[in-house]
Scaffold this active site. Structure first.
Site, PDB file in Angstrom:
ATOM      1  N   LYS A  89      -2.824   5.965  -2.473  1.00  0.00           N
ATOM      2  CA  LYS A  89      -1.713   6.912  -2.327  1.00  0.00           C
ATOM      3  C   LYS A  89      -1.776   7.989  -3.407  1.00  0.00           C
ATOM      4  O   LYS A  89      -1.582   9.167  -3.138  1.00  0.00           O
ATOM      5  CB  LYS A  89      -0.369   6.164  -2.398  1.00  0.00           C
ATOM      6  N   GLN A 130       6.487  -0.390  -4.592  1.00  0.00           N
ATOM      7  CA  GLN A 130       5.432  -1.078  -3.831  1.00  0.00           C
ATOM      8  C   GLN A 130       5.805  -2.549  -3.603  1.00  0.00           C
ATOM      9  O   GLN A 130       6.201  -3.250  -4.529  1.00  0.00           O
ATOM     10  CB  GLN A 130       4.093  -0.969  -4.583  1.00  0.00           C
ATOM     11  N   ASP A 187       9.559   5.892   1.632  1.00  0.00           N
ATOM     12  CA  ASP A 187       9.063   4.737   2.388  1.00  0.00           C
ATOM     13  C   ASP A 187       9.913   4.467   3.632  1.00  0.00           C
ATOM     14  O   ASP A 187       9.487   3.724   4.518  1.00  0.00           O
ATOM     15  CB  ASP A 187       9.138   3.485   1.496  1.00  0.00           C
TER      16      ASP A 187
HETATM   17  N1  GUN Z   1       3.390  -2.930   0.989  1.00  0.00           N
HETATM   18  C1  GUN Z   1       2.655  -2.916   2.124  1.00  0.00           C
HETATM   19  N2  GUN Z   1       2.867  -1.764   2.791  1.00  0.00           N
HETATM   20  C2  GUN Z   1       3.747  -1.051   2.068  1.00  0.00           C
HETATM   21  C3  GUN Z   1       4.336   0.233   2.250  1.00  0.00           C
HETATM   22  O1  GUN Z   1       4.124   0.942   3.227  1.00  0.00           O
HETATM   23  N3  GUN Z   1       5.179   0.623   1.259  1.00  0.00           N
HETATM   24  C4  GUN Z   1       5.466  -0.153   0.192  1.00  0.00           C
HETATM   25  N4  GUN Z   1       6.327   0.316  -0.711  1.00  0.00           N
HETATM   26  N5  GUN Z   1       4.937  -1.340  -0.006  1.00  0.00           N
HETATM   27  C5  GUN Z   1       4.072  -1.779   0.942  1.00  0.00           C
END
Ligand code: GUN
Length: 248
Positions: free
Chosen positions: A20, A64, A87
């Site tokens: 990311k 996350q 998110d």
């Molecule tokens: N863990 C697995 N996929 C995601 C996601 O799309 N966002 C976040 N914050 N954590 C994750």
């Protein structure tokens, strides 16, 4: 500017945040990472989120997941300012999605819709079958497909005769998180198939929930793993981040 909060040493999470970050850098979005130790207390995280909520320089906040088990994920996600929730995990944003209102849609379902639309896949009146009912993928993609006039069936681990449910699919979203639950011989011919899974085999090869070679013999379209929904998720997260910045 977007802030990524990573707690602990989950290797997969580290890799995702790294992807990311790199993607943001590539398109010129500023990022700051908060890498916190495994034993971080709830109050420390809560204070950080509140500080970032108040900071007008911060457009987006991403916590996350998964968090270490001593931390209450739901409570912390609820603390994030819904206008900075890139998110789309805040209950207010999830509620808006169900109501068909403008909101942040979580990146994986948004990426799936972006991909299907880019390939001119039609939804109206189509039989869509979603396998998996997670809050991150299954539930929101079912809401989006419904909003686009598909007839949606959600299947999960307690579904009886999964094969029968899949037989009607014109659009099939597989987000099980386990390999081989959906068998290639069950895929109706001509189906549009989206594979959301990612698994690393002992050989090092990365594969999806489905057997790509076998399924591609029957499907009209199938997303590859790697190189399918993963990059679409990252692109859609960037889309949400730009949207958050424009809203500020
Ligand atoms: N863990 C697995 N996929 C995601 C996601 O799309 N966002 C976040 N914050 N954590 C994750």
């Amino acid at each position: 500017m977007v802030r990524y909060i990573l707690v602990g040493d989950n290797q997969a999470s580290k890799i995702y945040v790294n992807y990311k970050e790199k993607a943001c850098k590539k398109v010129g979005i500023k990022t700051i990472n908060h890498n916190l130790p495994e034993n971080t207390e709830f109050s420390t995280l809560a204070e950080l989120i509140e500080k970032l909520n108040r900071d007008s320089q911060v457009d987006g906040i991403l916590l996350q997941l998964p968090l270490p088990s001593h931390l209450d994920e739901d409570k912390l996600l609820e603390m994030i300012d819904p206008d900075k929730d890139v998110d789309g995990f805040h209950p207010l944003n999830v509620g808006k999605l169900i109501l068909g209102k403008e909101t942040f849609v979580s990146a994986t379902p948004l990426g799936i819709m972006n991909l299907l639309k880019a390939h001119d896949i039609k939804f109206k009146g189509k039989e869509a079958v979603v396998v998996g009912r997670s809050n991150i993928v299954g539930k929101p993609i079912a809401a989006l497909l419904t909003a686009h006039d598909a007839t949606v069936t959600i299947c999960h681990s307690k579904t009886i005769e999964l094969e029968k449910q899949i037989a009607r699919a014109q659009i099939l979203i597989v987000a099980v998180g386990k390999r081989g639950v959906v068998k290639p011989q069950w895929i109706p011919s001509g189906c549009v198939v989206v594979d959301v899974g990612t698994h690393r085999l002992d050989s090092g090869k990365v594969v999806g929930d489905l057997d790509f070679e076998e399924v591609s013999r029957k499907a009209a379209w199938i997303t590859p793993v790697p190189g399918g929904i993963g990059p679409m998720t990252i692109a859609s997260l960037l889309q949400n981040t730009v949207k958050a910045a424009l809203n500020h």
